[in-house]
Scaffold this motif. Structure first.
Motif, PDB file in Angstrom:
ATOM      1  N   UNK A  48      60.892 -40.608  44.847  1.00  0.00           N
ATOM      2  CA  UNK A  48      61.724 -40.392  46.031  1.00  0.00           C
ATOM      3  C   UNK A  48      63.109 -41.002  45.905  1.00  0.00           C
ATOM      4  N   UNK A  49      63.458 -41.518  44.757  1.00  0.00           N
ATOM      5  CA  UNK A  49      64.763 -42.153  44.573  1.00  0.00           C
ATOM      6  C   UNK A  49      65.780 -41.148  44.057  1.00  0.00           C
ATOM      7  N   UNK A  50      66.087 -40.177  44.881  1.00  0.00           N
ATOM      8  CA  UNK A  50      67.040 -39.130  44.500  1.00  0.00           C
ATOM      9  C   UNK A  50      68.213 -39.191  45.461  1.00  0.00           C
ATOM     10  N   UNK A  51      69.386 -39.131  44.915  1.00  0.00           N
ATOM     11  CA  UNK A  51      70.596 -39.178  45.715  1.00  0.00           C
ATOM     12  C   UNK A  51      71.295 -37.829  45.606  1.00  0.00           C
ATOM     13  N   UNK A  52      71.628 -37.248  46.753  1.00  0.00           N
ATOM     14  CA  UNK A  52      72.329 -35.969  46.758  1.00  0.00           C
ATOM     15  C   UNK A  52      73.775 -36.185  46.327  1.00  0.00           C
ATOM     16  N   UNK A  53      74.254 -35.306  45.455  1.00  0.00           N
ATOM     17  CA  UNK A  53      75.617 -35.404  44.952  1.00  0.00           C
ATOM     18  C   UNK A  53      76.352 -34.127  45.307  1.00  0.00           C
ATOM     19  N   UNK A  54      77.560 -34.279  45.847  1.00  0.00           N
ATOM     20  CA  UNK A  54      78.376 -33.124  46.181  1.00  0.00           C
ATOM     21  C   UNK A  54      79.686 -33.246  45.425  1.00  0.00           C
ATOM     22  N   UNK A  55      80.094 -32.184  44.747  1.00  0.00           N
ATOM     23  CA  UNK A  55      81.334 -32.175  43.978  1.00  0.00           C
ATOM     24  C   UNK A  55      82.264 -31.157  44.614  1.00  0.00           C
ATOM     25  N   UNK A  56      83.458 -31.604  44.970  1.00  0.00           N
ATOM     26  CA  UNK A  56      84.459 -30.723  45.561  1.00  0.00           C
ATOM     27  C   UNK A  56      85.586 -30.504  44.569  1.00  0.00           C
ATOM     28  N   UNK A  86      86.479 -37.582  31.151  1.00  0.00           N
ATOM     29  CA  UNK A  86      85.183 -37.308  30.547  1.00  0.00           C
ATOM     30  C   UNK A  86      84.130 -37.639  31.599  1.00  0.00           C
ATOM     31  N   UNK A  87      83.003 -36.974  31.562  1.00  0.00           N
ATOM     32  CA  UNK A  87      82.020 -37.050  32.639  1.00  0.00           C
ATOM     33  C   UNK A  87      80.708 -37.612  32.110  1.00  0.00           C
ATOM     34  N   UNK A  88      80.092 -38.494  32.900  1.00  0.00           N
ATOM     35  CA  UNK A  88      78.766 -39.026  32.625  1.00  0.00           C
ATOM     36  C   UNK A  88      77.834 -38.500  33.699  1.00  0.00           C
ATOM     37  N   UNK A  89      76.711 -37.905  33.288  1.00  0.00           N
ATOM     38  CA  UNK A  89      75.741 -37.363  34.223  1.00  0.00           C
ATOM     39  C   UNK A  89      74.411 -38.049  33.973  1.00  0.00           C
ATOM     40  N   UNK A  90      73.810 -38.541  35.039  1.00  0.00           N
ATOM     41  CA  UNK A  90      72.486 -39.137  34.949  1.00  0.00           C
ATOM     42  C   UNK A  90      71.650 -38.560  36.082  1.00  0.00           C
ATOM     43  N   UNK A  91      70.576 -37.852  35.733  1.00  0.00           N
ATOM     44  CA  UNK A  91      69.721 -37.207  36.725  1.00  0.00           C
ATOM     45  C   UNK A  91      68.320 -37.796  36.655  1.00  0.00           C
ATOM     46  N   UNK A  92      67.761 -38.088  37.796  1.00  0.00           N
ATOM     47  CA  UNK A  92      66.362 -38.493  37.903  1.00  0.00           C
ATOM     48  C   UNK A  92      65.710 -37.516  38.863  1.00  0.00           C
ATOM     49  N   UNK A  93      64.687 -36.844  38.378  1.00  0.00           N
ATOM     50  CA  UNK A  93      64.057 -35.813  39.194  1.00  0.00           C
ATOM     51  C   UNK A  93      62.803 -36.348  39.858  1.00  0.00           C
ATOM     52  N   UNK A  94      62.348 -35.647  40.887  1.00  0.00           N
ATOM     53  CA  UNK A  94      61.180 -36.098  41.636  1.00  0.00           C
ATOM     54  C   UNK A  94      59.927 -36.142  40.777  1.00  0.00           C
ATOM     55  N   UNK A  95      59.899 -35.366  39.704  1.00  0.00           N
ATOM     56  CA  UNK A  95      58.733 -35.378  38.825  1.00  0.00           C
ATOM     57  C   UNK A  95      58.814 -36.474  37.775  1.00  0.00           C
ATOM     58  N   UNK A  96      59.833 -37.339  37.856  1.00  0.00           N
ATOM     59  CA  UNK A  96      59.944 -38.463  36.931  1.00  0.00           C
ATOM     60  C   UNK A  96      60.817 -38.205  35.724  1.00  0.00           C
ATOM     61  N   UNK A  97      61.250 -36.985  35.531  1.00  0.00           N
ATOM     62  CA  UNK A  97      62.096 -36.653  34.389  1.00  0.00           C
ATOM     63  C   UNK A  97      63.473 -37.276  34.555  1.00  0.00           C
ATOM     64  N   UNK A  98      64.016 -37.814  33.491  1.00  0.00           N
ATOM     65  CA  UNK A  98      65.329 -38.473  33.516  1.00  0.00           C
ATOM     66  C   UNK A  98      66.203 -37.815  32.462  1.00  0.00           C
ATOM     67  N   UNK A  99      67.360 -37.329  32.869  1.00  0.00           N
ATOM     68  CA  UNK A  99      68.299 -36.673  31.961  1.00  0.00           C
ATOM     69  C   UNK A  99      69.606 -37.442  32.018  1.00  0.00           C
ATOM     70  N   UNK A 100      70.150 -37.773  30.847  1.00  0.00           N
ATOM     71  CA  UNK A 100      71.411 -38.496  30.781  1.00  0.00           C
ATOM     72  C   UNK A 100      72.302 -37.843  29.728  1.00  0.00           C
ATOM     73  N   UNK A 101      73.514 -37.509  30.107  1.00  0.00           N
ATOM     74  CA  UNK A 101      74.491 -36.925  29.191  1.00  0.00           C
ATOM     75  C   UNK A 101      75.798 -37.676  29.369  1.00  0.00           C
TER      76      UNK A 101
END
Length: 120
Positions: A48-56, A86-101
């Motif tokens: 449940x530790x997901x933060x909504x991100x909005x990019x404008x 340059x952009x850093x992306x770190x995603x944590x999904x509800x299923x536990x998957x973690x993606x970092x670029x």
């Protein structure tokens, strides 16, 4: 004791190796000698530790670049115009998957998002 990173890697391994074969997470934990109750508590606490991100808007360098469609190319092999951002992306999904670029250009970020949309 298992760290959060250990359990994250374990869950990713489960999703890539055992889940497609129809093996339950309980069976996978048992086969790999990971106590299911520890894994379950970690999963319950982190999903449940997901933060909504909005990019404008777009970065200024991305607005000037022509659109290039090359879905078969990987971002590392693509030659893009260098920009200061340059952009850093770190995603944590509800299923536990973690993606970092790290160190992505705007075009590489767009490509990553398109690939992720294909998984949904």
């Amino acid at each position: 004791m298992y760290s959060s990173e250990d359990l994250e890697r374990f869950y990713f391994q489960y999703q890539t190796e055992a889940m497609p074969k129809g093996i339950s997470i309980e069976q996978f934990c048992s086969r790999n000698k990971v106590p299911y109750n520890i894994f379950y508590k970690w999963y319950k606490d982190t999903r449940n530790k997901i933060v909504e991100v909005k990019v404008d808007g777009l970065p200024t360098s991305a607005q000037e670049e022509p659109k290039q469609e090359c879905p078969s190319q990987e971002p590392s092999s693509t030659v893009t115009k260098p920009s200061g951002v340059r952009i850093l992306v770190e995603l944590r999904m509800t299923n536990g998957l973690h993606i970092s670029q790290k160190n992505l250009s705007y075009q590489e970020l767009k490509r990553l998002i398109e690939k992720l949309e294909g998984l949904c």
